[in-house]
Design a protein around this motif. Structure first.
Motif, mmCIF file in Angstrom:
data_model
loop_
_atom_site.group_PDB
_atom_site.id
_atom_site.type_symbol
_atom_site.label_atom_id
_atom_site.label_comp_id
_atom_site.label_asym_id
_atom_site.label_seq_id
_atom_site.Cartn_x
_atom_site.Cartn_y
_atom_site.Cartn_z
ATOM 1 N N VAL A 5 55.170 -13.489 26.793
ATOM 2 C CA VAL A 5 56.029 -14.602 27.428
ATOM 3 C C VAL A 5 57.285 -15.574 26.767
ATOM 4 O O VAL A 5 56.239 -15.877 26.088
ATOM 5 N N ALA A 6 57.802 -15.305 27.184
ATOM 6 C CA ALA A 6 58.708 -15.925 26.856
ATOM 7 C C ALA A 6 59.421 -17.022 27.923
ATOM 8 O O ALA A 6 59.865 -17.527 28.848
ATOM 9 N N VAL A 7 59.548 -17.958 27.160
ATOM 10 C CA VAL A 7 59.037 -19.964 28.061
ATOM 11 C C VAL A 7 61.556 -20.843 26.972
ATOM 12 O O VAL A 7 60.986 -20.934 25.672
ATOM 13 N N ILE A 8 61.658 -21.084 28.168
ATOM 14 C CA ILE A 8 62.891 -21.538 27.936
ATOM 15 C C ILE A 8 62.827 -22.927 28.919
ATOM 16 O O ILE A 8 62.737 -23.376 29.395
ATOM 17 N N LEU A 9 62.797 -23.987 27.815
ATOM 18 C CA LEU A 9 63.041 -25.582 28.089
ATOM 19 C C LEU A 9 64.228 -26.121 28.174
ATOM 20 O O LEU A 9 64.734 -26.018 27.822
ATOM 21 N N ALA A 10 64.733 -26.440 29.132
ATOM 22 C CA ALA A 10 65.890 -26.403 29.130
ATOM 23 C C ALA A 10 65.910 -27.851 30.447
ATOM 24 O O ALA A 10 66.589 -27.301 31.862
ATOM 25 N N ARG A 11 65.954 -29.243 29.946
ATOM 26 C CA ARG A 11 65.682 -29.671 30.855
ATOM 27 C C ARG A 11 67.890 -30.403 31.395
ATOM 28 O O ARG A 11 68.580 -29.502 30.958
ATOM 29 N N GLY A 12 67.699 -31.522 32.166
ATOM 30 C CA GLY A 12 69.327 -31.584 32.845
ATOM 31 C C GLY A 12 70.049 -32.882 32.186
ATOM 32 O O GLY A 12 70.772 -32.579 31.946
ATOM 33 N N GLY A 13 68.922 -33.453 32.170
ATOM 34 C CA GLY A 13 69.117 -34.891 31.770
ATOM 35 C C GLY A 13 69.102 -35.174 29.864
ATOM 36 O O GLY A 13 68.770 -34.687 29.096
ATOM 37 N N SER A 14 70.197 -35.667 29.268
ATOM 38 C CA SER A 14 70.703 -35.844 28.402
ATOM 39 C C SER A 14 70.958 -37.281 28.034
ATOM 40 O O SER A 14 72.548 -37.532 28.949
ATOM 41 N N LYS A 15 71.108 -38.131 27.243
ATOM 42 C CA LYS A 15 72.031 -39.718 26.476
ATOM 43 C C LYS A 15 73.261 -38.578 25.887
ATOM 44 O O LYS A 15 74.312 -39.502 26.276
ATOM 45 N N SER A 16 72.627 -37.952 25.013
ATOM 46 C CA SER A 16 73.705 -38.469 23.943
ATOM 47 C C SER A 16 74.762 -37.344 24.809
ATOM 48 O O SER A 16 76.167 -37.354 24.554
ATOM 49 N N ILE A 17 74.668 -36.418 25.362
ATOM 50 C CA ILE A 17 75.658 -35.169 25.913
ATOM 51 C C ILE A 17 75.599 -34.620 27.380
ATOM 52 O O ILE A 17 73.345 -33.624 27.295
ATOM 53 N N LEU A 74 58.052 -34.660 33.266
ATOM 54 C CA LEU A 74 57.975 -34.282 31.814
ATOM 55 C C LEU A 74 59.438 -33.991 31.417
ATOM 56 O O LEU A 74 59.468 -32.807 31.061
ATOM 57 N N SER A 75 60.183 -34.441 32.207
ATOM 58 C CA SER A 75 61.902 -34.485 31.521
ATOM 59 C C SER A 75 62.374 -35.316 30.710
ATOM 60 O O SER A 75 64.389 -35.544 31.294
ATOM 61 N N LYS A 76 61.560 -36.195 30.500
ATOM 62 C CA LYS A 76 62.734 -37.837 30.165
ATOM 63 C C LYS A 76 62.323 -37.539 28.307
ATOM 64 O O LYS A 76 62.151 -36.501 28.207
ATOM 65 N N ASP A 77 63.471 -38.337 27.588
ATOM 66 C CA ASP A 77 63.752 -38.742 27.096
ATOM 67 C C ASP A 77 62.942 -38.156 25.886
ATOM 68 O O ASP A 77 62.620 -37.568 24.788
ATOM 69 N N SER A 80 57.785 -34.746 25.095
ATOM 70 C CA SER A 80 57.570 -33.206 24.230
ATOM 71 C C SER A 80 58.178 -32.180 24.641
ATOM 72 O O SER A 80 57.060 -31.806 25.904
ATOM 73 N N SER A 81 57.829 -31.185 23.977
ATOM 74 C CA SER A 81 58.209 -30.258 24.188
ATOM 75 C C SER A 81 56.870 -29.518 24.516
ATOM 76 O O SER A 81 56.591 -28.806 25.467
ATOM 77 N N ILE A 82 56.066 -29.965 23.761
ATOM 78 C CA ILE A 82 54.395 -29.184 24.044
ATOM 79 C C ILE A 82 53.831 -29.465 25.103
ATOM 80 O O ILE A 82 53.566 -28.874 26.566
ATOM 81 N N SER A 83 54.768 -31.157 26.182
ATOM 82 C CA SER A 83 54.189 -31.089 27.736
ATOM 83 C C SER A 83 54.368 -30.122 28.300
ATOM 84 O O SER A 83 54.545 -29.675 29.659
ATOM 85 N N GLY A 84 55.851 -29.801 27.712
ATOM 86 C CA GLY A 84 56.827 -29.129 28.622
ATOM 87 C C GLY A 84 56.187 -27.680 28.799
ATOM 88 O O GLY A 84 55.973 -26.689 29.833
ATOM 89 N N TRP A 85 55.518 -27.031 27.717
ATOM 90 C CA TRP A 85 54.990 -25.475 27.338
ATOM 91 C C TRP A 85 53.918 -25.488 28.069
ATOM 92 O O TRP A 85 53.742 -24.418 28.906
ATOM 93 N N LEU A 86 52.766 -26.545 27.924
ATOM 94 C CA LEU A 86 51.843 -26.195 28.632
ATOM 95 C C LEU A 86 51.950 -26.920 30.657
ATOM 96 O O LEU A 86 51.080 -25.863 30.830
ATOM 97 N N HIS A 87 53.061 -27.600 31.016
ATOM 98 C CA HIS A 87 53.091 -27.158 32.133
ATOM 99 C C HIS A 87 53.594 -25.689 32.365
ATOM 100 O O HIS A 87 52.716 -25.276 33.544
ATOM 101 N N ALA A 88 54.542 -25.189 31.899
ATOM 102 C CA ALA A 88 54.973 -23.762 32.172
ATOM 103 C C ALA A 88 53.818 -23.067 31.560
ATOM 104 O O ALA A 88 54.140 -22.136 32.583
ATOM 105 N N LEU A 89 53.176 -22.770 30.705
ATOM 106 C CA LEU A 89 51.320 -21.859 30.642
ATOM 107 C C LEU A 89 50.856 -22.215 31.770
ATOM 108 O O LEU A 89 50.473 -21.170 32.343
ATOM 109 N N LYS A 90 50.665 -23.191 32.636
ATOM 110 C CA LYS A 90 49.815 -23.807 33.394
ATOM 111 C C LYS A 90 50.628 -22.568 34.269
ATOM 112 O O LYS A 90 49.315 -21.914 35.628
ATOM 113 N N HIS A 91 51.535 -22.921 34.600
ATOM 114 C CA HIS A 91 52.075 -22.511 35.928
ATOM 115 C C HIS A 91 52.346 -20.861 35.991
ATOM 116 O O HIS A 91 52.003 -20.160 36.574
ATOM 117 N N ILE A 92 52.359 -20.235 34.848
ATOM 118 C CA ILE A 92 52.657 -18.503 34.577
ATOM 119 C C ILE A 92 51.464 -18.000 34.709
ATOM 120 O O ILE A 92 51.233 -17.147 34.805
#
Length: 131
Positions: A5-17, A74-77, A80-92
């Motif tokens: 399974v491929a997971v791409i974490l792509a949050r909307g918020g970014s302070k720099s860009i 789970l989408s703040k600056d 961690s990416s790990i928290s995003g992956w674990l959330h995705a994995l639980k869902h998948i």
């Protein structure tokens, strides 16, 4: 065959860009590069984009991939990416078995589908992971 399974974490918020995953990069949104690359990897069983942003989710749906709406906490600056992956994995895992999770960073589009495929093949022949 194992389920990769491929997971791409792509949050909307970014302070720099702001909205960087949607910014045009050489003629298409930055996220689109990763989506097109991973869709051409035959070893990948399913593709998921996890995001807190509706526009990113909408773009992923245009590429006919699965989406996960990630909670804001789970989408703040400092999230961690790990928290995003674990959330995705639980869902998948509620929908399918996962034997291997491949993660692509949408902000690193300088790769080709063959690079992803070769990485999976290399991992499958290593002593640390056997299919």
């Amino acid at each position: 065959m194992k389920n990769i399974v491929a997971v791409i974490l792509a949050r909307g918020g970014s302070k720099s860009i702001p909205k960087k995953n949607l910014i045009d990069f050489c003629g298409k949104p930055l996220l689109a590069w990763s989506l097109e690359q991973v869709k051409n990897v035959k070893e990948i069983s399913s593709i998921w984009v996890s995001s807190d942003d509706k526009k990113i989710i909408d773009l992923a749906k245009k590429y006919n991939v699965n989406t996960i709406l990630r909670p804001k906490y789970l989408s703040k600056d400092n999230s961690s990416s790990i928290s995003g992956w674990l959330h995705a994995l639980k869902h998948i895992e509620q929908k399918e078995n996962v034997d291997l999770l491949v993660s692509l960073q949408p902000t690193s589009p300088v790769r080709e589908s063959v690079d992803i495929s070769n990485a999976i093949k290399e991992l499958s022949i290593s002593k640390s992971f056997v299919f």
